[in-house]
Scaffold this motif. Structure first.
Motif, mmCIF file in Angstrom:
data_model
loop_
_atom_site.group_PDB
_atom_site.id
_atom_site.type_symbol
_atom_site.label_atom_id
_atom_site.label_comp_id
_atom_site.label_asym_id
_atom_site.label_seq_id
_atom_site.Cartn_x
_atom_site.Cartn_y
_atom_site.Cartn_z
ATOM 1 N N THR A 122 0.856 -1.186 0.000
ATOM 2 C CA THR A 122 0.000 0.000 0.000
ATOM 3 C C THR A 122 0.896 1.241 0.000
ATOM 4 N N PRO A 123 0.410 2.338 -0.569
ATOM 5 C CA PRO A 123 1.204 3.577 -0.564
ATOM 6 C C PRO A 123 1.515 4.025 0.862
ATOM 7 N N TYR A 124 2.662 4.679 1.023
ATOM 8 C CA TYR A 124 3.113 5.108 2.345
ATOM 9 C C TYR A 124 2.128 6.058 3.019
ATOM 10 N N PHE A 125 1.367 6.829 2.240
ATOM 11 C CA PHE A 125 0.483 7.834 2.813
ATOM 12 C C PHE A 125 -0.892 7.281 3.202
ATOM 13 N N GLU A 126 -1.149 6.032 2.918
ATOM 14 C CA GLU A 126 -2.451 5.428 3.204
ATOM 15 C C GLU A 126 -2.501 4.897 4.635
ATOM 16 N N LYS A 127 -2.574 5.809 5.598
ATOM 17 C CA LYS A 127 -2.539 5.420 7.011
ATOM 18 C C LYS A 127 -3.659 4.448 7.378
ATOM 19 N N HIS A 131 -2.938 0.792 8.994
ATOM 20 C CA HIS A 131 -3.614 0.373 10.226
ATOM 21 C C HIS A 131 -4.382 -0.929 9.985
ATOM 22 N N PHE A 132 -5.120 -0.991 8.904
ATOM 23 C CA PHE A 132 -5.928 -2.168 8.588
ATOM 24 C C PHE A 132 -5.058 -3.419 8.459
ATOM 25 N N TYR A 133 -4.032 -3.348 7.628
ATOM 26 C CA TYR A 133 -3.208 -4.538 7.382
ATOM 27 C C TYR A 133 -2.419 -4.964 8.617
ATOM 28 N N ILE A 141 5.106 -5.214 8.281
ATOM 29 C CA ILE A 141 5.807 -4.507 7.211
ATOM 30 C C ILE A 141 7.143 -5.198 7.000
ATOM 31 N N ILE A 142 7.438 -5.543 5.746
ATOM 32 C CA ILE A 142 8.704 -6.214 5.453
ATOM 33 C C ILE A 142 9.629 -5.388 4.565
ATOM 34 N N THR A 143 9.078 -4.406 3.827
ATOM 35 C CA THR A 143 9.904 -3.585 2.940
ATOM 36 C C THR A 143 9.268 -2.215 2.777
ATOM 37 N N PHE A 144 10.114 -1.195 2.639
ATOM 38 C CA PHE A 144 9.656 0.148 2.277
ATOM 39 C C PHE A 144 10.272 0.479 0.927
ATOM 40 N N PHE A 145 9.423 0.568 -0.097
ATOM 41 C CA PHE A 145 9.891 0.908 -1.437
ATOM 42 C C PHE A 145 9.870 2.426 -1.604
ATOM 43 N N ASN A 146 10.956 2.969 -2.182
ATOM 44 C CA ASN A 146 11.072 4.399 -2.420
ATOM 45 C C ASN A 146 12.105 4.618 -3.510
ATOM 46 N N ARG A 147 12.466 5.859 -3.772
ATOM 47 C CA ARG A 147 13.393 6.124 -4.888
ATOM 48 C C ARG A 147 14.768 5.503 -4.661
ATOM 49 N N HIS A 148 15.122 5.207 -3.425
ATOM 50 C CA HIS A 148 16.402 4.571 -3.124
ATOM 51 C C HIS A 148 16.311 3.047 -3.102
ATOM 52 N N HIS A 149 15.102 2.528 -3.071
ATOM 53 C CA HIS A 149 14.873 1.079 -3.007
ATOM 54 C C HIS A 149 13.592 0.792 -3.802
ATOM 55 N N ALA A 150 13.732 0.686 -5.126
ATOM 56 C CA ALA A 150 12.575 0.536 -6.010
ATOM 57 C C ALA A 150 11.960 -0.856 -5.908
ATOM 58 N N ASP A 151 10.658 -0.913 -6.132
ATOM 59 C CA ASP A 151 9.931 -2.180 -6.175
ATOM 60 C C ASP A 151 10.272 -2.856 -7.505
ATOM 61 N N PRO A 152 10.938 -3.993 -7.478
ATOM 62 C CA PRO A 152 11.339 -4.636 -8.729
ATOM 63 C C PRO A 152 10.151 -5.114 -9.568
ATOM 64 N N ASN A 153 8.990 -5.295 -8.938
ATOM 65 C CA ASN A 153 7.814 -5.747 -9.680
ATOM 66 C C ASN A 153 7.009 -4.610 -10.286
ATOM 67 N N HIS A 154 7.250 -3.380 -9.837
ATOM 68 C CA HIS A 154 6.485 -2.228 -10.316
ATOM 69 C C HIS A 154 7.398 -1.011 -10.452
ATOM 70 N N PRO A 155 8.424 -1.083 -11.291
ATOM 71 C CA PRO A 155 9.425 -0.013 -11.304
ATOM 72 C C PRO A 155 8.912 1.347 -11.767
ATOM 73 N N GLU A 156 8.004 1.418 -12.719
ATOM 74 C CA GLU A 156 7.548 2.704 -13.239
ATOM 75 C C GLU A 156 6.043 2.872 -13.124
ATOM 76 N N GLU A 157 5.427 2.127 -12.253
ATOM 77 C CA GLU A 157 3.972 2.139 -12.145
ATOM 78 C C GLU A 157 3.458 3.527 -11.796
ATOM 79 N N ASP A 158 2.515 4.022 -12.609
ATOM 80 C CA ASP A 158 1.866 5.314 -12.377
ATOM 81 C C ASP A 158 2.889 6.404 -12.057
ATOM 82 N N PHE A 171 3.840 -5.682 2.793
ATOM 83 C CA PHE A 171 3.437 -6.391 4.001
ATOM 84 C C PHE A 171 3.441 -7.887 3.753
ATOM 85 N N GLU A 172 3.591 -8.641 4.836
ATOM 86 C CA GLU A 172 3.482 -10.096 4.752
ATOM 87 C C GLU A 172 2.715 -10.600 5.966
#
Length: 183
Positions: A122-127, A131-133, A141-158, A171-172
């Motif tokens: 979920t996006p970082y801003f979706e508090k 909370h729900f997950y 939470i297992i990973t925080f994707f950002n410009r320094h650590h891109a999501d390999p499955n969604h590199p240029e999404e939106d 999340f897992e």
């Protein structure tokens, strides 16, 4: 406390256009609240949604409340490894805050009892989602994707989102039955 009956049903292909529109409307609320406006075009894009809904192993599910469509989910089920993912999950505008999401998630868990782990993001801003997950569903939470650590499955999404809007948590949830199987 509500006694609504929450069930799941496979979405039919002739319902996919409405499913996409409802999901985009639900996701737009948080983007507008955080950034003031939507970029050009819906979020997630039609191409992203079509890809997720048509991916190998993907199952498109409608969330029903007393038989009425109130949301949906796209899950990817790996019948060999049983490491599955919740790719998209939404409630239609106006359906939040009634416990429907948790009941729907529990119904998804029951639908796939062989699952060892679930992953989602979920996006970082979706508090509310975080909370729900974490607090309601038992994910961690297992990973925080950002410009320094891109999501390999969604590199240029939106990528037309504002700077940083693509940052997301992964999340897992390790299912209790898998802990018993491992022990």
């Amino acid at each position: 406390m509500t006694h609504d009956t929450i069930t799941l049903a496979p979405a039919e292909p002739d319902d996919f256009a409405d499913f996409r529109k409802e999901l985009q409307e639900a996701f737009a609320v948080a983007v507008v609240e955080e950034f003031g406006a939507l970029p050009d075009g819906p979020i997630p894009s039609d191409a992203v949604l079509t890809g997720a809904m048509g991916a190998p192993g993907a199952e498109v599910l409608r969330i029903l409340r007393d038989g009425r469509k109130v949301g949906g989910a796209v899950v990817t089920i790996d019948r060999e490894t049983h490491h599955n993912s919740l790719d998209l999950f939404f409630l239609k505008r106006g359906e939040q805050g009634r416990g429907i999401g948790l009941k729907a998630w529990l119904a998804i868990e029951q639908r796939y009892p062989e699952t060892l782990t679930w992953q989602t993001h979920t996006p970082y801003f979706e508090k509310r989602n975080i909370h729900f997950y974490v607090n309601k569903c038992g994910f961690r939470i297992i990973t925080f994707f950002n410009r320094h650590h891109a999501d390999p499955n969604h590199p240029e999404e939106d990528s037309d989102l504002p700077e940083g809007a693509g940052d997301a948590f992964q999340f897992e949830e390790v299912m209790r039955s898998s802990a018993v199987q491992a022990g």
